[in-house]
Scaffold this motif. Structure first.
Motif, PDB file in Angstrom:
ATOM      1  N   UNK A 292      13.442   6.648 -13.411  1.00 53.24           N
ATOM      2  CA  UNK A 292      14.836   6.257 -13.621  1.00 53.24           C
ATOM      3  C   UNK A 292      14.910   5.342 -14.832  1.00 53.24           C
ATOM      4  N   UNK A 293      15.970   5.505 -15.630  1.00 56.55           N
ATOM      5  CA  UNK A 293      16.107   4.708 -16.838  1.00 56.55           C
ATOM      6  C   UNK A 293      16.939   3.445 -16.612  1.00 56.55           C
ATOM      7  N   UNK A 294      17.958   3.516 -15.769  1.00 56.57           N
ATOM      8  CA  UNK A 294      18.854   2.371 -15.537  1.00 56.57           C
ATOM      9  C   UNK A 294      19.081   2.212 -14.033  1.00 56.57           C
ATOM     10  N   UNK A 295      18.558   1.169 -13.390  1.00 56.10           N
ATOM     11  CA  UNK A 295      17.517   0.275 -13.908  1.00 56.10           C
ATOM     12  C   UNK A 295      16.200   1.022 -14.051  1.00 56.10           C
ATOM     13  N   UNK A 296      15.270   0.495 -14.820  1.00 62.09           N
ATOM     14  CA  UNK A 296      14.042   1.245 -15.066  1.00 62.09           C
ATOM     15  C   UNK A 296      13.142   1.286 -13.839  1.00 62.09           C
ATOM     16  N   UNK A 297      12.634   2.487 -13.558  1.00 62.01           N
ATOM     17  CA  UNK A 297      11.686   2.650 -12.451  1.00 62.01           C
ATOM     18  C   UNK A 297      10.515   3.483 -12.961  1.00 62.01           C
ATOM     19  N   UNK A 298       9.354   2.849 -13.096  1.00 66.13           N
ATOM     20  CA  UNK A 298       8.124   3.539 -13.467  1.00 66.13           C
ATOM     21  C   UNK A 298       7.302   3.758 -12.204  1.00 66.13           C
ATOM     22  N   UNK A 299       6.680   4.916 -12.086  1.00 61.57           N
ATOM     23  CA  UNK A 299       5.922   5.250 -10.884  1.00 61.57           C
ATOM     24  C   UNK A 299       4.539   5.754 -11.265  1.00 61.57           C
ATOM     25  N   UNK A 300       3.522   5.185 -10.604  1.00 63.30           N
ATOM     26  CA  UNK A 300       2.145   5.629 -10.767  1.00 63.30           C
ATOM     27  C   UNK A 300       1.762   6.436  -9.535  1.00 63.30           C
ATOM     28  N   UNK A 301       1.430   7.712  -9.739  1.00 68.44           N
ATOM     29  CA  UNK A 301       1.053   8.617  -8.658  1.00 68.44           C
ATOM     30  C   UNK A 301      -0.462   8.756  -8.643  1.00 68.44           C
ATOM     31  N   UNK A 302      -1.061   8.515  -7.463  1.00 75.27           N
ATOM     32  CA  UNK A 302      -2.504   8.640  -7.279  1.00 75.27           C
ATOM     33  C   UNK A 302      -2.793   9.497  -6.053  1.00 75.27           C
ATOM     34  N   UNK A 303      -3.919  10.177  -6.093  1.00 77.20           N
ATOM     35  CA  UNK A 303      -4.348  10.927  -4.912  1.00 77.20           C
ATOM     36  C   UNK A 303      -4.591   9.956  -3.758  1.00 77.20           C
ATOM     37  N   UNK A 304      -4.236  10.383  -2.551  1.00 76.70           N
ATOM     38  CA  UNK A 304      -4.269   9.487  -1.388  1.00 76.70           C
ATOM     39  C   UNK A 304      -5.425   9.856  -0.474  1.00 76.70           C
ATOM     40  N   UNK A 305      -6.113   8.820   0.016  1.00 77.18           N
ATOM     41  CA  UNK A 305      -7.129   9.024   1.040  1.00 77.18           C
ATOM     42  C   UNK A 305      -6.466   8.768   2.395  1.00 77.18           C
ATOM     43  N   UNK A 306      -6.389   9.787   3.187  1.00 80.47           N
ATOM     44  CA  UNK A 306      -5.684   9.690   4.468  1.00 80.47           C
ATOM     45  C   UNK A 306      -6.635   9.173   5.528  1.00 80.47           C
ATOM     46  N   UNK A 307      -6.186   8.142   6.260  1.00 78.13           N
ATOM     47  CA  UNK A 307      -6.951   7.622   7.401  1.00 78.13           C
ATOM     48  C   UNK A 307      -6.124   7.818   8.664  1.00 78.13           C
ATOM     49  N   UNK A 308      -6.799   8.178   9.721  1.00 73.82           N
ATOM     50  CA  UNK A 308      -6.075   8.411  10.983  1.00 73.82           C
ATOM     51  C   UNK A 308      -5.563   7.100  11.538  1.00 73.82           C
ATOM     52  N   UNK A 309      -4.314   7.070  11.982  1.00 77.81           N
ATOM     53  CA  UNK A 309      -3.702   5.876  12.539  1.00 77.81           C
ATOM     54  C   UNK A 309      -2.946   6.264  13.804  1.00 77.81           C
ATOM     55  N   UNK A 310      -2.911   5.355  14.736  1.00 75.25           N
ATOM     56  CA  UNK A 310      -2.211   5.635  16.002  1.00 75.25           C
ATOM     57  C   UNK A 310      -0.721   5.429  15.878  1.00 75.25           C
ATOM     58  N   UNK A 311      -0.313   4.634  14.897  1.00 80.89           N
ATOM     59  CA  UNK A 311       1.126   4.381  14.719  1.00 80.89           C
ATOM     60  C   UNK A 311       1.366   4.077  13.256  1.00 80.89           C
ATOM     61  N   UNK A 312       2.585   4.314  12.816  1.00 81.58           N
ATOM     62  CA  UNK A 312       2.865   4.074  11.398  1.00 81.58           C
ATOM     63  C   UNK A 312       2.728   2.599  11.062  1.00 81.58           C
ATOM     64  N   UNK A 313       2.288   2.321   9.832  1.00 78.70           N
ATOM     65  CA  UNK A 313       2.116   0.962   9.387  1.00 78.70           C
ATOM     66  C   UNK A 313       3.450   0.367   8.973  1.00 78.70           C
ATOM     67  N   UNK A 314       3.642  -0.888   9.259  1.00 79.07           N
ATOM     68  CA  UNK A 314       4.908  -1.513   8.854  1.00 79.07           C
ATOM     69  C   UNK A 314       4.938  -1.725   7.358  1.00 79.07           C
ATOM     70  N   UNK A 315       6.165  -1.765   6.827  1.00 79.14           N
ATOM     71  CA  UNK A 315       6.324  -2.043   5.417  1.00 79.14           C
ATOM     72  C   UNK A 315       6.261  -3.533   5.193  1.00 79.14           C
ATOM     73  N   UNK A 316       5.668  -3.921   4.069  1.00 77.03           N
ATOM     74  CA  UNK A 316       5.536  -5.329   3.756  1.00 77.03           C
ATOM     75  C   UNK A 316       6.911  -5.878   3.346  1.00 77.03           C
ATOM     76  N   UNK A 317       7.323  -7.029   3.859  1.00 73.74           N
ATOM     77  CA  UNK A 317       8.600  -7.590   3.477  1.00 73.74           C
ATOM     78  C   UNK A 317       8.568  -8.089   2.046  1.00 73.74           C
ATOM     79  N   UNK A 318       9.754  -8.192   1.474  1.00 78.84           N
ATOM     80  CA  UNK A 318       9.869  -8.691   0.106  1.00 78.84           C
ATOM     81  C   UNK A 318       9.503 -10.142   0.053  1.00 78.84           C
ATOM     82  N   UNK A 319       8.652 -10.515  -0.952  1.00 75.05           N
ATOM     83  CA  UNK A 319       8.279 -11.919  -1.111  1.00 75.05           C
ATOM     84  C   UNK A 319       8.814 -12.440  -2.427  1.00 75.05           C
TER      85      UNK A 319
END
Length: 423
Positions: free
Chosen positions: A396-423
């Motif tokens: 996105x140009x306005x506001x600018x949003x740059x994204x870095x895409x990387x291959x993901x290593x998937x680990x098995x989890x019993x429940x979804x991980x919470x999102x980190x709150x804004x600091x």
């Protein structure tokens, strides 16, 4: 070289003219002499036949009548038995050519022609041969000059091209001369010029990348050392020294990465790593700079992600994006981690004016910048991301949003991980 070609060509032509011209002159001299001898012999026979016919008919024989009927313009002396000799024409002086004939009534005819007539014809032939030889020499000289220029000029051009290559000007000339051997040399020089140009470009690119990529780690290291210098508490000194050593390690990794990419930009050492650690490291490194600028840098999104790549390279990409936001953006800079499909994504955005419309499609090109920056950081960041099999995009140009895409290593989890709150 020109003089040698002209002299050699002229020497060959002169030898050919001397051989063939001399032979032609000898043959022509013999031909003219034989022709003159044949003429006087024929005239003597003709006069003898005229005398025979007049004697048989009982007609008078005198010089005037013989001169009129024979049409000859040469000197002739006729001896008829029982009569005085009869002379026709003027007797030539010097060397002569004689023709002899004898009639049926016993008369003899001797015709003489001055040999100077033959020599005159020979001299005329010689003049013609000399004129033709002179034309041949002129034509040979002109041809030799043309050929010498055709061969010497390309050699001069090739020498200038080689001199330019030696002086650091690797522009190929793409000039050909119509001579296979010279064109081959020109092909080799042009290919060498292109290789040298690529090498120089790579060296300049490495120098530019190094100066850009090393600037931020060196600045951060300098700040840490300043804090060590003014700290009184031993524990604080140890803590700052530990952080400085970590930054030195990162600086070493940057140098090694730059050298590796200069040899092969597609060479990577991708491993599975903890993405949170890299993000945390960048937040700690850049937070003092943002505080000094009266701005904030925060992180939110999915935690505990593991990506596949080179930690040092990912850190450099994030550093380039964060520095870009610090220099060209405004307000709070936010790093957000998320998952899309089999990829881990790190987004960097700020509250600034964004990327100009005319630069949106070219923002990752070298030397492209909306302000007075080098235009290298984002280009290097993209190369680093692609070397690890990832990609860097402007979402996105306005506001600018740059994204870095990387291959993901998937680990098995019993429940979804919470999102980190804004600091």
């Amino acid at each position: 070289m020109r003089r040698r070609l002209i002299n050699s060509t002229l020497a060959v032509v002169l030898v050919v003219i001397a051989v063939f011209g001399g032979s032609l002159l000898i043959v022509e001299t013999r031909t003219v002499s034989s022709s003159a001898q044949e003429r006087v012999d024929t005239e003597a026979v003709r006069i003898a036949s005229i005398i025979d016919s007049r004697l048989i008919g009982g007609e008078p024989v005198n010089p005037d009548i013989l001169a009129d009927q024979s049409g000859g313009r040469r000197y002739a002396i006729i001896r008829i038995p029982g009569r005085d000799p009869i002379e026709i024409g003027s007797r030539p002086g010097g060397s002569v050519i004689r023709g002899f004939a004898e009639g049926e009534r016993g008369e003899t005819v001797v015709v003489e022609e001055a040999r100077s007539v033959v020599m005159t014809e020979v001299r005329r032939t010689l003049l013609i041969i000399l004129a033709v030889a002179l034309l041949c020499v002129v034509a040979a000289v002109l041809l030799a000059v043309r050929q010498a220029n055709k061969l010497a000029s390309p050699l001069t051009d090739l020498a200038e091209t080689a001199e330019r290559l030696g002086s650091g000007d690797p522009r190929p000339r793409h000039k050909r001369y119509g001579v296979p051997e010279l064109d081959r040399v020109a092909d080799v020089l042009d290919a060498s010029a292109e290789r040298i140009a690529r090498m120089l470009t790579a060296e300049r690119r490495l120098a530019a990348d190094a100066s850009h990529q090393l600037r931020t780690p060196l600045t951060a290291l300098s700040m840490r050392l300043e804090e060590v210098a003014v700290a009184d508490d031993l524990e604080t000194v140890r803590e700052e020294a530990t952080i400085a050593l970590t930054q030195v390690e990162r600086l070493t990794d940057v140098v090694e990465r730059l050298l590796t990419n200069s040899r092969d930009p597609r060479t990577g050492s991708a491993v599975a790593f903890d993405l949170d650690e890299v993000v945390k490291q960048q937040l700690e490194e850049w937070r003092p700079a943002y505080r000094s600028a009266g701005r904030a840098i925060v992180h939110s999104g999915k935690q505990g992600m593991r990506a596949v790549g080179t930690p040092g390279a990912v850190a450099q990409v994030l550093a380039a994006l964060i520095e870009n936001s610090l220099m060209h953006g405004g307000g709070t800079v936010a790093l957000r981690t998320r998952v899309t499909g089999n990829q881990s994504v790190i987004e960097v955005t700020d509250e600034g004016p964004g990327v100009p419309v005319d630069l949106g499609a070219r923002i990752f090109e070298r030397a492209v910048s909306g302000r007075s920056s080098t235009g290298i950081g984002l280009a290097v960041a993209r190369d680093l991301a692609e070397a690890d099999g990832g990609r860097l995009e402007l979402l996105q140009q306005h506001p600018p949003v740059f994204a870095l895409f990387l291959s993901r290593e998937v680990r098995s989890r019993t429940e979804p991980e919470p999102e980190r709150p804004v600091r």
